[in-house]
Design an enzyme around this catalytic site. Structure first.
Site, PDB file in Angstrom:
ATOM      1  N   SER A 241       0.359  -1.420   0.055  1.00 38.13           N
ATOM      2  CA  SER A 241       0.122   0.455  -0.201  1.00 38.13           C
ATOM      3  C   SER A 241       0.941   1.235   0.367  1.00 38.13           C
ATOM      4  O   SER A 241       1.673   1.323   0.525  1.00 38.13           O
ATOM      5  CB  SER A 241      -1.155   0.113   1.145  1.00 38.13           C
ATOM      6  OG  SER A 241      -1.476   0.930   1.024  1.00 38.13           O
ATOM      7  N   LYS A 242       0.895   2.490  -0.834  1.00 38.77           N
ATOM      8  CA  LYS A 242       1.229   3.182  -0.668  1.00 38.77           C
ATOM      9  C   LYS A 242       1.085   4.614   0.115  1.00 38.77           C
ATOM     10  O   LYS A 242       2.335   4.980   0.631  1.00 38.77           O
ATOM     11  CB  LYS A 242       0.885   4.019  -2.110  1.00 38.77           C
ATOM     12  CG  LYS A 242      -0.486   5.383  -2.026  1.00 38.77           C
ATOM     13  CD  LYS A 242      -1.251   5.782  -2.893  1.00 38.77           C
ATOM     14  CE  LYS A 242      -2.321   5.895  -3.153  1.00 38.77           C
ATOM     15  NZ  LYS A 242      -2.643   6.950  -4.348  1.00 38.77           N
ATOM     16  N   ARG A 243       0.531   3.946   1.234  1.00 42.12           N
ATOM     17  CA  ARG A 243       0.010   4.771   2.435  1.00 42.12           C
ATOM     18  C   ARG A 243       0.951   4.725   3.485  1.00 42.12           C
ATOM     19  O   ARG A 243       0.967   4.653   4.326  1.00 42.12           O
ATOM     20  CB  ARG A 243      -1.424   4.437   2.529  1.00 42.12           C
ATOM     21  CG  ARG A 243      -2.344   4.970   2.099  1.00 42.12           C
ATOM     22  CD  ARG A 243      -4.012   4.901   2.669  1.00 42.12           C
ATOM     23  NE  ARG A 243      -5.121   5.103   2.105  1.00 42.12           N
ATOM     24  CZ  ARG A 243      -5.262   5.256   1.042  1.00 42.12           C
ATOM     25  NH1 ARG A 243      -5.233   3.203   0.459  1.00 42.12           N
ATOM     26  NH2 ARG A 243      -6.067   5.579  -0.252  1.00 42.12           N
ATOM     27  N   ARG A 244       1.993   2.888   3.484  1.00 38.21           N
ATOM     28  CA  ARG A 244       2.103   2.312   4.326  1.00 38.21           C
ATOM     29  C   ARG A 244       3.701   1.496   3.856  1.00 38.21           C
ATOM     30  O   ARG A 244       4.822   1.825   4.973  1.00 38.21           O
ATOM     31  CB  ARG A 244       1.667   0.957   4.975  1.00 38.21           C
ATOM     32  CG  ARG A 244       2.189   0.281   6.212  1.00 38.21           C
ATOM     33  CD  ARG A 244       1.211  -1.606   6.106  1.00 38.21           C
ATOM     34  NE  ARG A 244       0.477  -1.617   5.007  1.00 38.21           N
ATOM     35  CZ  ARG A 244      -0.498  -2.620   4.485  1.00 38.21           C
ATOM     36  NH1 ARG A 244      -1.272  -1.760   5.079  1.00 38.21           N
ATOM     37  NH2 ARG A 244      -0.984  -2.839   3.804  1.00 38.21           N
TER      38      ARG A 244
END
Length: 475
Positions: free
Chosen positions: A239-242
């Protein structure tokens, strides 16, 4: 059959490594079958429709070897809007779609009244036979068959089968008439005569819906291939958020394109024999979609670093020098990264230490801390390294080292090493212990390139000046 595969990314401001893998798999499959790689930009989300983001996709593809001019496109999904609307109208006229004015809340309330869950669990078909006409706010839903199954022919997963009764009547056009992704994707593939769709496993739940649309529009569906999802060390989807997922970030850090694409192709597949680092020509020849493992593929950044280090060491010295130039003299991501003034860079000095640095870096950006002492007026001191090296006796050793270096008849690595060995021996120190304060005084760090070769390139005057500066600080 003329093979036409398509890669259809959405502009998101960064290019996901999982998308890069899918692009490479599509690219190779097309080449293996004498077919065409088609690039289509899914740009119907206006919030993501920025020209610079599309340029980022093209640049990323260029970097991994899918160069502009060697494929068909880019096309833009927004350019085919009329065909998508026409298809929606055809499905309505054929009785395969109907208008619906239900809100999610109304569907949930009806389900709760029937004793169901008090949360949305799929559309209940309420408007199927109401005969609603088109009107603002009314979505167009596809009428899913009540019986039978939809079988997906998948080169990776065999023939997964889905019961039609479990597929809700899904929306194909919004209340303003604009087609949603499911329909737009199908219509674009039909318009472009796409024969094979190779994409990530996360799209598999959409596939029976899309296949039903292909059938309803009277066109044979493509052959599908859903490659495994890419996961992190905790086996969570990247995930790009993580997670660090942007291909641009790896490129800016100094990963080589050849290493990156070799590694990406190993996410779910392996070449023949007990090997992983193989020439691209071998991958192009041996890759088979049917051999892709459907299990989630672990993106191991540590392994990628090791790969990259191997690729760096396989470069000729001249190729390595050239590859390092963006970090030494150019720009990365539109900004200059070298911490020294542009006119301070000495190509001859770098060429002298390049063979030593090449064996020590795993990514090209690591070249800066390895050679910055050559081009900075004064070294950047690592305070932790200084505290560890400059203990009692350090001043005496530095003073003696400066005297010995000053007297050295030849300013070369071997005489300098011999001189410091004598200084250390006179104080009961092995060379490794004697080197520590000299290295920190001259380079600012406790680790780096071989010390005496570094001193040779730095030169007598600058070396002695830095030793004196360290002595002044100690005093």
């Amino acid at each position: 059959m003329t093979v036409r595969v398509r890669f259809a990314p959405s502009p998101t401001g960064m290019f996901h490594v999982g998308g890069a893998r899918s692009a490479l798999q599509n690219w190779i499959y097309a080449k293996q079958h004498g077919g065409t790689f088609v690039l289509r930009i899914e740009d119907t989300d206006l919030s993501r429709n920025r020209p610079e983001w599309t340029d980022g996709i093209l640049s990323a593809l260029d970097w991994i070897g899918i160069a502009r001019g060697t494929y068909e496109g880019p096309y833009f999904q927004s350019e085919n809007a009329q065909a998508q609307r026409d298809a929606a109208g055809q499905l309505l006229r054929d009785g395969r779609a109907y208008y619906c004015d239900c809100t999610r809340e109304q569907v949930t309330e009806r389900a709760a009244a029937r004793g169901g869950a008090a949360q949305y669990a799929g559309y209940d078909g309420f408007c199927r036979d109401r005969g609603l006409e088109a009107a603002p706010g009314r979505a167009l839903r596809f009428r899913t068959p009540d019986e039978g199954v939809t079988t997906v022919v998948d080169l990776v997963r065999g023939e997964p089968t889905f019961e039609n009764r479990l597929i809700e009547d899904f929306v194909i056009a919004r209340g303003d008439g604009s087609p949603v992704f499911l329909l737009a994707n199908v219509v674009d593939d039909i318009s472009m005569k796409i024969t094979h769709v190779i994409r990530a496993e996360e799209h598999l739940p959409n596939t029976p819906k899309q296949q039903l649309l292909w059938d309803a529009l009277g066109v044979t569906p493509p052959i599908w291939a859903h490659v495994p999802v890419v996961v992190n060390e905790k086996r969570q989807k990247l995930s790009k958020r993580r997670d660090k997922v942007a291909l641009e970030a790896y490129r800016a850090e100094g990963y080589l394109a050849d290493a990156m694409r070799n590694y990406l192709m190993l996410l779910g597949w392996a070449p023949s024999g007990d090997r992983e680092i193989v020439p691209w020509e071998v991958i192009e020849d041996e890759f088979r979609l049917e051999e892709v493992n459907p299990s989630p593929a672990f993106f191991d950044e540590k392994k990628l670093r090791a790969f990259n280090g191997e690729y760096i060491r396989a470069l000729s010295v001249e190729e390595f020098i050239d590859a390092c130039q963006p970090w030494l003299t150019g720009e990365i991501g539109g900004a200059r990264v070298a911490p020294w003034p542009a006119d301070a860079y000495d190509p001859a000095a770098f060429a002298a230490v390049a063979p030593l640095a090449q064996t020590r870096v795993a990514v090209l950006s690591e070249i800066i801390p390895n050679v910055d002492f050559l081009f900075l007026e004064s070294p950047e001191i690592d305070e932790a390294a200084w505290a560890k090296a400059m203990k009692e006796g350090a001043a005496d050793l530095l003073r003696a080292a400066a005297d010995a270096f000053s007297a050295a008849p030849d300013w070369a690595a071997e005489p300098l090493k011999n001189a410091l060995e004598e200084v250390g021996a006179a104080r009961g120190l092995k060379l490794g212990k004697a080197q520590a304060p000299v290295r920190v005084a001259v380079t600012g760090r406790s680790i780096g390139l071989p010390l005496f070769e570094s001193l040779e390139v730095l030169g007598r005057d600058r070396t002695l000046a830095r030793l004196q500066t360290a002595l002044t600080r100690l005093q």
